[in-house]
Design an enzyme around this catalytic site. Structure first.
Site, PDB file in Angstrom:
ATOM      1  N   SER A  50      35.747 -11.074 -90.118  1.00 28.02           N
ATOM      2  CA  SER A  50      36.585 -11.672 -91.152  1.00 28.02           C
ATOM      3  C   SER A  50      36.389 -13.183 -91.217  1.00 28.02           C
ATOM      4  CB  SER A  50      38.061 -11.361 -90.862  1.00 28.02           C
ATOM      5  OG  SER A  50      38.465 -12.073 -89.686  1.00 28.02           O
ATOM      6  N   ASP A  82      33.885  -8.777 -93.715  1.00 24.25           N
ATOM      7  CA  ASP A  82      35.176  -8.309 -94.225  1.00 24.25           C
ATOM      8  C   ASP A  82      35.799  -9.384 -95.107  1.00 24.25           C
ATOM      9  OD1 ASP A  82      37.317  -6.535 -94.424  1.00 24.25           O
ATOM     10  OD2 ASP A  82      38.358  -7.379 -92.683  1.00 24.25           O
ATOM     11  N   GLY A 181      48.498  -6.363 -91.442  1.00 18.90           N
ATOM     12  CA  GLY A 181      49.473  -6.815 -90.458  1.00 18.90           C
ATOM     13  C   GLY A 181      50.188  -5.684 -89.748  1.00 18.90           C
ATOM     14  N   HIS A 211      41.925  -0.153 -96.391  1.00 19.88           N
ATOM     15  CA  HIS A 211      42.239  -1.364 -95.636  1.00 19.88           C
ATOM     16  C   HIS A 211      43.670  -1.266 -95.103  1.00 19.88           C
ATOM     17  CE1 HIS A 211      38.965  -4.384 -96.759  1.00 19.88           C
ATOM     18  NE2 HIS A 211      38.569  -3.225 -97.267  1.00 19.88           N
ATOM     19  N   GLY A 212      43.994  -2.129 -94.149  1.00 19.19           N
ATOM     20  CA  GLY A 212      45.355  -2.148 -93.623  1.00 19.19           C
ATOM     21  C   GLY A 212      45.768  -0.813 -93.051  1.00 19.19           C
ATOM     22  N   ASN A 254      39.713   0.795 -91.921  1.00 18.98           N
ATOM     23  CA  ASN A 254      39.706  -0.506 -91.260  1.00 18.98           C
ATOM     24  C   ASN A 254      40.806  -0.606 -90.211  1.00 18.98           C
ATOM     25  OD1 ASN A 254      37.747  -1.034 -93.172  1.00 18.98           O
ATOM     26  ND2 ASN A 254      38.620  -2.986 -93.808  1.00 18.98           N
ATOM     27  N   ARG A 281      38.881 -13.821 -66.281  1.00 17.96           N
ATOM     28  CA  ARG A 281      38.206 -12.533 -66.132  1.00 17.96           C
ATOM     29  C   ARG A 281      39.145 -11.465 -65.601  1.00 17.96           C
ATOM     30  NH1 ARG A 281      33.299 -14.855 -62.622  1.00 17.96           N
ATOM     31  NH2 ARG A 281      35.142 -15.798 -61.659  1.00 17.96           N
TER      32      ARG A 281
END
Length: 310
Positions: A50, A82, A181, A211-212, A254, A281
């Protein structure tokens, strides 16, 4: 094996009643976690980048990390842009080796969206790259995509047919009720399946994209909140709704929010339980493992969307 386009990948899904997971990547651990899940499951995979990811990690780092994933695992992977906002960014990504790009002109008037998409399609197809576009608008916030509920509009089926015919786009992201979201629905989850059925009926050979589509699984929301997070009431797309959508042409699903929740929940847990550790790590490793488990779950769910193994 190699970086590949999404053309054959989505065409196969369209004719087989399953969906391909498209997972957003932002850093090395997220990429490693996603790719390890795809390697274990031997599943088709789209890694997508994105605007926010490009800004955070810088394009060359993400590109080289994806190339490293292909080299290490031997998987065929599609590298997808994206929500490309204009021709310039799509061209840059194509020239940089992306195998698939999305031109998102959904915020523009219909004719302008068509003109933008045609320009990208012409350049992309000349370079063997596939193109996704969007018609209709999703509510919610994701990186630089910010659309309030009042501005969101569902995809018109007749416009979808005209759009695909005039642009020659390879796949089409449609708006049927999902949003970006972690807060996808204010009340009961709702997707306009009747609209989806009509669009698929009119465009039976066009792979459709959702999407979403993160499910915002309760266990990860609860774990985040348990270890100091503040995301009450988060709600995603129920997985049975994704299964239903796959029956009617949804070939690419997605996923971003689910990845963020899984990694954040595990890192929060680790830091609370091991306050003496300050080596990144030590907590990024478990976060990466959480990504792998989450993506394995999503892959299995998408590949078995029709109720039978593929």
């Amino acid at each position: 094996m190699a970086l590949i386009s999404t053309k054959e990948m989505l065409a196969k899904a369209l004719n087989s009643d399953y969906a391909v997971g498209a997972f957003n990547v932002n850093n090395m651990e997220i990429i490693q976690g996603i790719v390890e899940a795809a390697r274990i499951e031997q599943a088709p995979l789209i890694l997508q980048v994105s605007a926010g990811a490009r800004k955070y990690a810088r394009p060359v780092y993400l590109r080289k990390l994806v190339e490293a994933a292909v080299e290490e695992t031997g998987l065929d992977i599609a590298m997808h842009l994206d929500h490309g906002e204009d021709f310039a960014i799509c061209k840059q990504c194509i020239d940089d080796g992306f195998t698939s790009v999305m031109i998102d002109g959904s915020k523009h008037p219909f004719e302008e969206n068509i003109a933008m998409t045609k320009e990208v399609v012409a350049y992309a197809h000349d370079h063997g790259v596939t193109v996704e576009a969007e018609l209709g608008r999703l509510a919610g916030i994701e990186d630089n995509v910010n659309v309030d509920a009042r501005s969101a509009s569902f995809t018109d089926p007749d416009e979808a047919v005209e759009f695909v015919e005039r642009t020659g786009v390879d796949s089409l992201a449609i708006a049927i009720g999902t949003s970006h979201g972690a807060y996808k629905f204010k009340g009961e989850p709702y997707l306009d399946f009747e609209r989806l059925k009509v669009i698929h009926g009119l465009l039976p050979e066009t792979p459709l994209v959702l999407h979403g589509a993160s499910s915002v699984l309760k266990e990860f929301v609860d774990r985040c909140n348990e270890y100091g997070g503040k995301i009450p009431g988060a709600q995603g797309v129920p997985e049975d709704m994704i299964h239903e959508a796959v029956k009617y042409g949804i070939c690419k699903v997605n996923v971003d929010t689910d990845l963020r929740l899984a990694m954040t929940a595990e890192i929060r847990r680790y830091l609370i339980e091991h306050p003496e550790d300050f080596d990144p790590r030590k907590y990024m490793g478990p976060g990466r493992d959480a990504i792998t488990r989450m993506v394995q779950h999503k892959i299995r769910d998408m590949l078995n969307a029709s109720g039978q193994a593929k």
